[in-house]
Design a protein around this motif. Structure first.
Motif, short mmCIF file in Angstrom:
data_model
loop_
_atom_site.label_atom_id
_atom_site.label_comp_id
_atom_site.label_asym_id
_atom_site.label_seq_id
_atom_site.Cartn_x
_atom_site.Cartn_y
_atom_site.Cartn_z
N TRP B 269 1.36 -1.16 0.19
CA TRP B 269 -0.04 0.31 -0.50
C TRP B 269 0.96 1.25 0.25
O TRP B 269 0.52 2.35 -0.74
CB TRP B 269 -1.10 0.15 1.14
CG TRP B 269 -1.50 -1.05 1.28
CD1 TRP B 269 -2.16 -2.15 -0.06
CD2 TRP B 269 -2.76 -1.96 2.36
NE1 TRP B 269 -2.75 -2.72 0.83
CE2 TRP B 269 -3.48 -2.73 1.21
CE3 TRP B 269 -3.08 -1.22 3.81
CZ2 TRP B 269 -3.61 -3.37 2.48
CZ3 TRP B 269 -3.84 -1.99 3.48
CH2 TRP B 269 -4.59 -3.01 4.10
N PHE C 38 -12.96 10.29 0.53
CA PHE C 38 -13.02 8.47 0.88
C PHE C 38 -11.95 8.50 2.03
O PHE C 38 -12.31 7.31 2.58
CB PHE C 38 -12.72 8.00 0.11
CG PHE C 38 -13.61 8.06 -0.97
CD1 PHE C 38 -14.12 6.77 -2.03
CD2 PHE C 38 -14.28 8.76 -1.29
CE1 PHE C 38 -15.01 6.95 -3.31
CE2 PHE C 38 -15.07 9.13 -2.51
CZ PHE C 38 -15.42 8.38 -2.67
N ALA C 39 -11.43 9.01 2.66
CA ALA C 39 -10.57 8.20 4.35
C ALA C 39 -11.67 9.51 5.47
O ALA C 39 -10.47 9.35 6.35
CB ALA C 39 -9.38 9.29 3.62
N VAL C 42 -10.80 8.09 9.00
CA VAL C 42 -9.99 8.21 9.68
C VAL C 42 -9.42 9.55 10.75
O VAL C 42 -8.96 9.53 11.70
CB VAL C 42 -8.54 8.46 8.59
CG1 VAL C 42 -7.08 8.57 9.52
CG2 VAL C 42 -8.09 7.54 7.76
N LEU C 112 -8.76 6.25 -0.32
CA LEU C 112 -9.14 5.08 0.21
C LEU C 112 -7.77 3.72 0.93
O LEU C 112 -7.99 3.69 1.60
CB LEU C 112 -9.87 4.19 -0.48
CG LEU C 112 -11.02 2.76 -0.60
CD1 LEU C 112 -11.86 3.05 -0.03
CD2 LEU C 112 -11.15 2.58 -2.09
N SER C 115 -6.80 5.10 3.78
CA SER C 115 -7.54 4.38 4.79
C SER C 115 -7.56 3.50 5.83
O SER C 115 -7.20 3.01 6.85
CB SER C 115 -9.16 4.21 4.35
OG SER C 115 -10.10 4.46 5.88
N LEU C 116 -6.48 2.52 4.89
CA LEU C 116 -6.30 1.26 5.14
C LEU C 116 -5.20 1.43 5.82
O LEU C 116 -5.40 0.13 6.53
CB LEU C 116 -6.15 0.47 2.88
CG LEU C 116 -7.22 0.30 3.15
CD1 LEU C 116 -7.55 -0.33 1.77
CD2 LEU C 116 -8.67 -0.85 3.28
N THR C 119 -5.58 1.61 9.64
CA THR C 119 -5.92 0.31 9.94
C THR C 119 -4.78 -0.32 10.04
O THR C 119 -4.26 -0.81 11.14
CB THR C 119 -7.15 0.18 9.35
OG1 THR C 119 -8.11 1.11 9.17
CG2 THR C 119 -7.89 -0.84 10.11
N TRP C 235 -12.82 1.66 13.54
CA TRP C 235 -13.68 2.54 12.30
C TRP C 235 -12.96 1.77 11.03
O TRP C 235 -12.14 2.61 10.32
CB TRP C 235 -12.83 3.55 12.22
CG TRP C 235 -11.13 3.66 13.72
CD1 TRP C 235 -10.75 3.14 14.85
CD2 TRP C 235 -9.77 3.88 13.00
NE1 TRP C 235 -9.79 3.00 15.18
CE2 TRP C 235 -9.08 3.14 13.92
CE3 TRP C 235 -9.37 3.30 11.23
CZ2 TRP C 235 -7.97 2.89 13.32
CZ3 TRP C 235 -8.56 3.48 11.16
CH2 TRP C 235 -7.74 3.84 12.20
N LEU C 236 -13.67 1.36 10.19
CA LEU C 236 -13.10 0.71 8.63
C LEU C 236 -13.13 1.88 8.31
O LEU C 236 -14.00 2.00 8.25
CB LEU C 236 -13.64 -0.92 8.57
CG LEU C 236 -13.28 -1.88 10.03
CD1 LEU C 236 -14.02 -3.26 9.85
CD2 LEU C 236 -11.63 -1.90 9.59
N TYR C 237 -12.73 1.20 6.64
CA TYR C 237 -13.28 2.62 5.52
C TYR C 237 -14.77 2.17 5.62
O TYR C 237 -14.84 3.43 4.95
CB TYR C 237 -11.78 2.05 4.76
CG TYR C 237 -12.58 0.46 3.68
CD1 TYR C 237 -12.30 -1.28 3.85
CD2 TYR C 237 -13.19 1.03 2.74
CE1 TYR C 237 -12.50 -1.34 3.39
CE2 TYR C 237 -13.85 -0.36 1.97
CZ TYR C 237 -13.28 -1.36 1.96
OH TYR C 237 -13.83 -2.75 2.02
N THR C 240 -16.97 5.47 6.35
CA THR C 240 -16.45 6.76 5.17
C THR C 240 -17.80 6.56 4.26
O THR C 240 -18.63 7.36 4.68
CB THR C 240 -15.57 6.99 4.54
OG1 THR C 240 -14.13 7.48 5.29
CG2 THR C 240 -14.85 7.94 3.71
#
Lengths: 268, 295, 340
Positions: B269, C38-39, C42, C112, C115-116, C119, C235-237, C240
């Motif tokens: 990522w 899209f984040a 976070v 996105l 965001s990942l 996490t 608070w998983l993606y 959002t």
């Protein structure tokens, strides 16, 4: 010929914009090479040439949208080469775009309001503070906006979404919006493209009025009859180079210009 | 030495999985210009369908065939029908992205609803193991590498030798060229969805079998790494995806070995982010203005 | 109304308030300025963690069963201030990384991935915020100040949430009707034209990312102090997209739309379905909730992308008044009249 920046800027009295030796390339192709010309105060200077001559690129170079590889641009004596678009605009140069670039999701009046020169009331801090701090100045701007609309005879569309207007009307909105900033120099990128002849004539009249009031313009245009009517002097470009600069009459007598543009299929 | 060999072999194994899915993803983007964020959930769906149809301990080749077929069909439905409908209505970039997100939510959580919170074991006959220079590899992992190579060759042949392949390459370069290839743009797009779906299905099945288990989030977890491979190599370019897959496969394996296993995906990522910042068009593409990646 | 019902409704009102703040923040990003945020989760997560880490005592005080940084045990309102500040600060790296001139869907993907990554890091770095297990026993504001029943405390918290909502409303509304807000909408429509008129679109976007982020952080702080626990699974993606769907359903670019969306999506759909008779395995209803969210998002994108309460046209009262009171021009959706 590289004189120092100060010397170049002195130029002839009344020189507002001085472009010297500008060059840039895109992916291996040299779009503009060694472009040099001046724009004098109070003129509508034309910028003409066949397709691909680099005219719009020159506008992008002056306005900061594209960075030049070489060369310099001086405005009102100050170097502005390499400044970012918003910094160039703050110097007093406002440009319009080939495709009418209005804020489609806002009304015509709102478009004009954004056109005004940056002011204190439009900051985030002002937004969080009391309304009174900015409402008066905004009222003043609104009045100016309505005046400009009235001058163009377009009060009717004041509250229409700019995105819903016709192409010609959008060009006018873009022009009116540019005027809100009371620019020292207006860069017009094909303002009449795709506009019907009657409207084009009416826009031309407005531009003449503005020039008579002292505004300076650099105008890229294809329609040579309009150029003849409006512009003096005219700069001719072809294949990324500046061929000549002068009045239409002088250019029409210039062999190089005729070969590149005015003769053959150039007289469009 | 064994460490390097291990990184190399498992790196190539990861790369194989990434390549199959990555080529599918990037091919579909190249032809249709749609960034399909539902791709991961489609991966999972294919595993579920395959498992549902043939149960576990199934023959690897049957599994792949079923996966490919179901993938092709779902992809056609999602891509050509649903996304296509929005495209025909004039939806643009962010609207389409949200459509694909919505689809991925529907698919992934429907699968979760069906599956329950369980993880399914998934093996295709008992694999035998080999030792290569001290590193233990299973036969199914070697098969995955083999399948990936075959799939890459097949894609290469399709693109270079067939009229359809030519049409796909033309569309990816410039949509207006497609008609002159003798295949209609609509058909070319449909073919792209079908092909990428088939590759997606095969990838999903092999992923499930390779991991030995799957859950409703398997595909989505894998998707970003797969997208990283595609973007790194040059989005829209199948050969780029192969290159990207190799690079990411090896780097992420190395990160897992050297730092910690949980960094395997994080490394991928981070590479994706770095590419998006520094060179969004990826390695093989020349300009970011291709495909208007830079607004 | 039974005591239990009152307690339930007051809790629901608290969650509504928290969601209002979050959704109004997202509207600043996405509705007003067109940033594909899209984040967004976070921002809320960071705010939640900031509140937790400032309110908690050091790990040793709890027998070290959790490991985390911070633990300053600060009193109200500092944890909430920290939460808003954290949400604002995280906007800077997020903006620098993902808010480049990328095409819209690419930018969405970049967000996105951020965001990942967030996490992933929270899970992997167990010493930071106790990894996947998350933080628990987070002290609540005014705890111990009043000796209250569980129901009574809820009212206090509801009052606190209401105050924060008013704050958020004041910020969002101020921005929306100001010249600054107009510039944001201009950036949404055409960044190049904004530059050509002397404003820096990147600076404008960053400033609103920070402001919206502060609101998201505040909502996170409140949420954490209400539920007293916070972990990566909170608070998983997809969260959002819960907010995004609320905004699409309710309507972007206006506070009423955001409020309607906040009521309909997180509260009505999620909370209401919580009370269906439990069928299937535990968690089935949660999964179906997400299917419903996806389906509703898709449906609205197709049938009513502008939402139930679309952004209204802004019309100015004509200058000089004139005979009689100025009236809004008849026309599309009845413009919202603003004073000049």
């Amino acid at each position: 010929m590289t004189a120092g920046p100060g010397a170049a800027a002195a130029g002839a009295p009344g020189t507002l914009l001085q472009v010297e030796g500008l060059a840039c390339h895109f992916g291996g192709v040299r779009a503009v090479q060694n472009a040099t010309f001046t724009v004098s105060q109070g003129t509508i200077t034309g910028l003409i040439g066949p397709n691909g001559a680099g005219k719009s690129t020159v506008i992008n170079l002056i306005s900061g949208r594209t960075k030049p590889d070489r060369g310099s641009v001086h405005f009102d004596g100050k170097p502005i080469t390499g400044l970012r678009p918003h910094e160039v605009a703050r110097q007093g140069i406002v440009r319009t775009f080939q495709q009418a670039n209005v804020f489609g999701g806002m009304t015509v009046l709102e478009n004009l309001l954004v056109g005004a020169t940056p002011w204190a009331g439009e900051s985030l801090l002002a937004a969080l503070g009391p309304r009174r701090a900015w409402s008066r100045e905004q009222a003043g701007l609104l009045e100016r906006a309505r005046d400009i609309l009235a001058r163009f005879g377009l009060e009717d569309i004041a509250d229409d979404y700019a995105g819903a207007l016709s192409g010609g009307q959008r060009r006018l909105v873009e022009l009116m919006r540019a005027l809100m900033a009371r620019p020292k120099l207006l860069l017009l990128d094909e303002p009449m493209a795709g506009v019907n002849p009657a409207l084009a004539l009416s826009i031309a009249q407005r531009l003449e009025e503005l020039r008579d009031e002292g505004m300076t313009m650099l105008m890229v245009e294809h329609e040579l009859r309009l150029v003849e009517k409006l512009c003096d002097p005219v700069v001719v470009m072809a294949a990324g180079r500046v061929l000549a600069e002068g009045s239409m009459a002088e250019l029409q007598a210039n062999q190089e210009v005729i070969d590149a543009y005015l003769g053959g299929d150039g007289g469009h | 030495m064994t460490l390097l060999l291990s990184i190399g072999i498992f790196g190539i194994y990861s790369a194989a999985l990434l390549a199959i899915g990555g080529v599918g993803f990037t091919l579909q983007f190249g032809v249709t210009n749609v960034l399909n964020l539902a791709f991961g959930s489609l991966l999972t769906a294919c595993i579920f369908i395959e498992y549902g149809l043939t149960g576990h301990s199934t023959n690897l080749w049957v599994a792949m065939a079923v996966g490919a077929a179901s993938g092709a069909l779902i992809s056609l439905l999602v891509g050509h029908v649903v996304v296509g409908a929005f495209l025909r209505r004039g939806a643009t970039g962010i609207g389409i992205a949200m459509v694909t997100i919505a689809i991925s939510l529907i698919v992934q959580f429907s699968l979760e609803a069906i599956q329950g919170p369980f993880i399914f074991a998934y093996t295709a006959s008992t694999p035998s193991t080999f030792s290569i220079g001290g590193v233990v590899v299973s036969s199914s992992q070697l098969t995955v590498i083999g399948v990936a190579v075959v799939a890459m060759v097949a894609v290469h042949l399709l693109l270079r030798m067939t009229k359809l392949g030519l049409a796909m390459r033309a569309t990816a370069a410039d949509v207006s060229l497609t008609r002159s290839c003798g295949v209609s743009p609509a058909r070319t797009r449909a073919a792209a969805w079908l092909l990428s779906g088939a590759l997606c299905g095969v990838c999903g099945v092999l992923l499930g079998i390779g991991e030995g288990s799957f859950s409703s989030s398997t595909g989505s977890d894998f998707f970003i790494t797969l997208a990283a491979a595609a973007v790194l190599g040059g989005i829209g370019k199948p050969y780029g995806a192969m290159l990207g897959a190799l690079l990411i496969g090896i780097v992420s394996q190395a990160a897992a070995a050297v730092i910690s296993p949980s960094y395997k995906t994080i490394a991928a990522w981070l590479i994706l982010i770095a590419v998006l910042i520094l060179r969004p068009q990826g390695i093989l593409a020349e300009f970011a203005s291709e495909r208007e990646l830079v607004a | 109304m039974s005591g239990g019902m009152v307690y339930y409704l007051s809790g629901l009102a608290i969650l509504l308030g928290i969601n209002l703040i979050a959704i109004w923040g997202l509207d600043l990003h996405f509705g007003l300025t067109g940033i594909n945020s899209f984040a967004y989760i976070v921002f809320q997560a960071v705010g939640g963690y900031a509140a937790a880490l400032t309110a908690l005592k050091p790990p040793a005080a709890y027998g070290s069963f959790e490991t985390y940084v911070g633990g300053f045990n600060l009193p109200f309102p500092l944890p909430l201030v920290a939460a808003a500040a954290a949400g604002a600060l995280i906007a800077v790296p997020i903006g620098l990384i993902a808010m480049r001139r990328l095409r819209a869907d690419y930018q969405a993907m970049a967000m996105l991935v951020l965001s990942l990554i967030a996490t992933g890091l929270a899970n992997a770095q167990t010493k930071l915020v106790n990894g996947p297990a998350g933080l628990a026993l987070i002290p609540q504001p005014f705890a111990g100040v009043f000796t209250l029943s569980r129901d009574g405390y809820n009212w206090i918290f509801l009052g606190l949430t209401a105050v924060c909502c008013v704050l958020a409303w004041w910020v969002a509304r101020g921005i929306s009707r100001s010249p600054y807000g107009r510039l944001l909408r201009a950036v949404r429509d055409s960044e190049s034209a904004v530059s050509a008129l002397g404003r820096n679109p990147n600076a404008l976007r960053m400033s609103v990312l920070i402001t919206g982020g502060a609101l998201a952080g505040l909502s996170g702080g409140l949420l954490v102090e209400y539920v007293t626990a916070w972990g990566p699974s909170s608070w998983l993606y997809p969260e959002t997209f819960l907010f995004l769907t609320a905004l699409i359903v309710g309507g972007r670019g206006n506070l009423a739309g955001g409020a309607l969306g906040a009521f309909l999506v997180p509260i009505l759909i999620v909370e209401a379905t919580r009370h269906l008779p439990a069928f299937g395995y535990p968690g089935l209803i949660d999964s179906l909730d997400w299917v419903a969210i996806g389906a509703i998002l898709l449906a609205f994108l197709w049938f009513r992308p502008k939402g139930l309460l679309p952004e209204r046209k802004r019309v100015f009262r004509p200058a000089g008044g004139g005979p009689g009171a100025a009236r809004p021009r008849a026309g599309l959706a009845g413009g919202r009249v603003e004073s000049p």
